[in-house]
Motif scaffolding. Structure first.
Motif, mmCIF file in Angstrom:
data_model
loop_
_atom_site.group_PDB
_atom_site.id
_atom_site.type_symbol
_atom_site.label_atom_id
_atom_site.label_comp_id
_atom_site.label_asym_id
_atom_site.label_seq_id
_atom_site.Cartn_x
_atom_site.Cartn_y
_atom_site.Cartn_z
ATOM 1 N N ILE A 56 -4.407 -6.418 12.686
ATOM 2 C CA ILE A 56 -4.090 -7.622 11.918
ATOM 3 C C ILE A 56 -2.595 -7.885 12.071
ATOM 4 O O ILE A 56 -1.763 -7.078 11.629
ATOM 5 C CB ILE A 56 -4.466 -7.442 10.437
ATOM 6 N N VAL A 57 -2.249 -9.001 12.707
ATOM 7 C CA VAL A 57 -0.858 -9.289 13.058
ATOM 8 C C VAL A 57 -0.378 -10.527 12.332
ATOM 9 O O VAL A 57 -1.091 -11.527 12.234
ATOM 10 C CB VAL A 57 -0.712 -9.463 14.586
ATOM 11 N N SER A 58 0.842 -10.458 11.833
ATOM 12 C CA SER A 58 1.462 -11.591 11.153
ATOM 13 C C SER A 58 2.953 -11.592 11.451
ATOM 14 O O SER A 58 3.659 -10.653 11.085
ATOM 15 C CB SER A 58 1.233 -11.503 9.637
ATOM 16 N N ALA A 59 3.421 -12.638 12.137
ATOM 17 C CA ALA A 59 4.856 -12.806 12.413
ATOM 18 C C ALA A 59 5.490 -11.555 13.014
ATOM 19 O O ALA A 59 6.575 -11.127 12.618
ATOM 20 C CB ALA A 59 5.593 -13.201 11.134
ATOM 21 N N GLY A 60 4.794 -10.939 13.976
ATOM 22 C CA GLY A 60 5.325 -9.766 14.647
ATOM 23 C C GLY A 60 5.143 -8.465 13.900
ATOM 24 O O GLY A 60 5.557 -7.401 14.391
ATOM 25 N N LEU B 65 -1.154 -2.287 7.908
ATOM 26 C CA LEU B 65 -1.638 -0.911 7.833
ATOM 27 C C LEU B 65 -2.211 -0.652 6.448
ATOM 28 O O LEU B 65 -1.775 -1.249 5.452
ATOM 29 C CB LEU B 65 -0.505 0.082 8.105
ATOM 30 N N THR B 66 -3.173 0.239 6.383
ATOM 31 C CA THR B 66 -3.761 0.605 5.101
ATOM 32 C C THR B 66 -2.737 1.363 4.259
ATOM 33 O O THR B 66 -1.650 1.721 4.735
ATOM 34 C CB THR B 66 -5.003 1.495 5.303
ATOM 35 N N GLU B 67 -3.097 1.647 3.011
ATOM 36 C CA GLU B 67 -2.202 2.402 2.142
ATOM 37 C C GLU B 67 -1.913 3.790 2.703
ATOM 38 O O GLU B 67 -0.893 4.400 2.389
ATOM 39 C CB GLU B 67 -2.811 2.518 0.738
ATOM 40 N N ASP C 265 -1.820 -15.308 8.402
ATOM 41 C CA ASP C 265 -0.679 -16.113 8.002
ATOM 42 C C ASP C 265 0.498 -15.203 7.674
ATOM 43 O O ASP C 265 0.339 -13.997 7.490
ATOM 44 C CB ASP C 265 -1.022 -16.967 6.781
ATOM 45 N N TYR C 266 1.673 -15.789 7.560
ATOM 46 C CA TYR C 266 2.868 -15.003 7.279
ATOM 47 C C TYR C 266 2.719 -14.257 5.955
ATOM 48 O O TYR C 266 2.461 -14.865 4.917
ATOM 49 C CB TYR C 266 4.099 -15.916 7.234
ATOM 50 N N LYS C 267 2.863 -12.919 6.024
ATOM 51 C CA LYS C 267 2.734 -12.053 4.845
ATOM 52 C C LYS C 267 1.455 -12.371 4.064
ATOM 53 O O LYS C 267 1.451 -12.499 2.844
ATOM 54 C CB LYS C 267 3.955 -12.209 3.927
ATOM 55 N N GLY D 95 -4.872 -3.723 -0.242
ATOM 56 C CA GLY D 95 -5.042 -2.301 0.034
ATOM 57 C C GLY D 95 -4.186 -1.796 1.175
ATOM 58 O O GLY D 95 -4.477 -0.750 1.764
ATOM 59 N N GLY D 96 -3.127 -2.525 1.483
ATOM 60 C CA GLY D 96 -2.218 -2.134 2.551
ATOM 61 C C GLY D 96 -1.024 -3.057 2.574
ATOM 62 O O GLY D 96 -0.770 -3.795 1.624
ATOM 63 N N GLU D 97 -0.300 -3.055 3.683
ATOM 64 C CA GLU D 97 0.878 -3.914 3.787
ATOM 65 C C GLU D 97 1.205 -4.187 5.245
ATOM 66 O O GLU D 97 0.812 -3.436 6.143
ATOM 67 C CB GLU D 97 2.080 -3.254 3.112
ATOM 68 N N PHE D 98 1.929 -5.291 5.467
ATOM 69 C CA PHE D 98 2.432 -5.600 6.798
ATOM 70 C C PHE D 98 3.734 -4.844 7.013
ATOM 71 O O PHE D 98 4.631 -4.866 6.156
ATOM 72 C CB PHE D 98 2.658 -7.102 6.954
#
Length: 271
Positions: free
Chosen positions: A18-22, A26-28, A67-69, A75-78
């Motif tokens: 899953i890609v957003s703005a480079g 990743l999961t927690e 989309d961006y962020k 359950g995770g973060e960019f």
């Protein structure tokens, strides 16, 4: 082979990039998501770009362009793509890098650069096609040269203005129009360090998805000249003994591999 129009089935175990703005999601637990789509806590992807991009360890890989962020993914973060380097999984990083480069291509080629019309995606290859003027685009690849230089048992290392504070690396630069790789290597070294090199030897290459480079790795020996570090590109630079190196790039980078190659070559010559 990338298949732009191939959609995943709900019960297919797969890797999800899953890609957003480079950045990559990743999961927690700081993992790239893996599993069946119906078991993933993803939002509805009906309106998202979802694309088959290859296989990793005999499992299919899919790119999801968010989309961006994008707050829909929970359950995770960019995180920056570079963080995957520290995981020590070269195959996973390579696939994540491909996903990032493909996402960058799709997001920057929605409209034709020749006539401005909206682009269509080709079914059988990764390409954008303009139905109006027939212009066709493929993902951009920017060739770069990177050179590890040895002089009397020392290696030339420099600190770039974009490098992490305190970290040194070897010299690198983009190949210009009309240049061979070897010409680019000699030019970059002269421009950035003010020295001439000899015994330029190609070693290996590495795709570098920041955002779409292909690094061509060389080693060389100093021939002549005193160091004159380019202040526009570099903060500082100097010759360092192989057993007294400053902070250098981490394993998994081509810079580190070339530094290690020079050290191994020197050790073998001293035996």
């Amino acid at each position: 082979m990338v298949e732009p129009n191939r959609r995943p089935s709900k019960d297919e175990p797969a890797w999800w990039f899953i890609v957003s703005a480079g950045e990559i999601w990743l999961t927690e637990q700081q993992h790239v998501p893996f599993g069946e789509l119906q078991q993933m806590s993803f939002p509805d992807l009906a309106d998202d770009v979802v694309m088959f991009i290859g296989e990793l360890r005999e499992r299919h890989c899919y790119l999801i362009i968010a989309d961006y962020k994008d707050s829909r993914f929970e359950g995770g973060e960019f995180v920056p793509l570079r963080e995957l380097l520290s995981h020590g999984d070269d195959e996973l990083f390579a696939m994540a890098g491909s996903a990032s480069q493909i996402a960058h291509f799709i997001q920057t080629h929605r409209f034709c650069g020749q006539c401005g019309s909206r682009m269509d995606w080709v079914d059988w290859e990764l390409a954008a096609h303009c139905p109006r003027c027939q212009h066709r685009c493929y993902p951009r690849i920017s060739p770069c040269v990177i050179v590890a230089i040895e002089k009397h048992g020392q290696i030339l290392l420099a600190q770039g203005k974009r490098h992490k504070t305190g970290r040194y690396s070897i010299l690198a630069g983009f190949v210009e129009t009309g240049e061979s790789l070897e010409q680019a290597a000699h030019r970059e070294v002269m421009e950035e360090a003010g020295i001439e090199i000899t015994d330029l030897r190609y070693r290996f290459s590495q795709p570098w998805p920041f955002p779409h480079s292909l690094m061509m790795g060389y080693t060389a020996r100093w021939k002549s000249g005193e160091l004159h570090i380019d202040p526009h590109e570099l903060v500082t630079g100097d010759w360092f003994a192989f057993d007294e190196l400053p902070e250098i790039p981490p394993p998994g980078t081509i810079a580190r591999e070339l530094i290690d190659t020079l050290i191994n070559d020197r050790s073998a010559a001293d035996e």
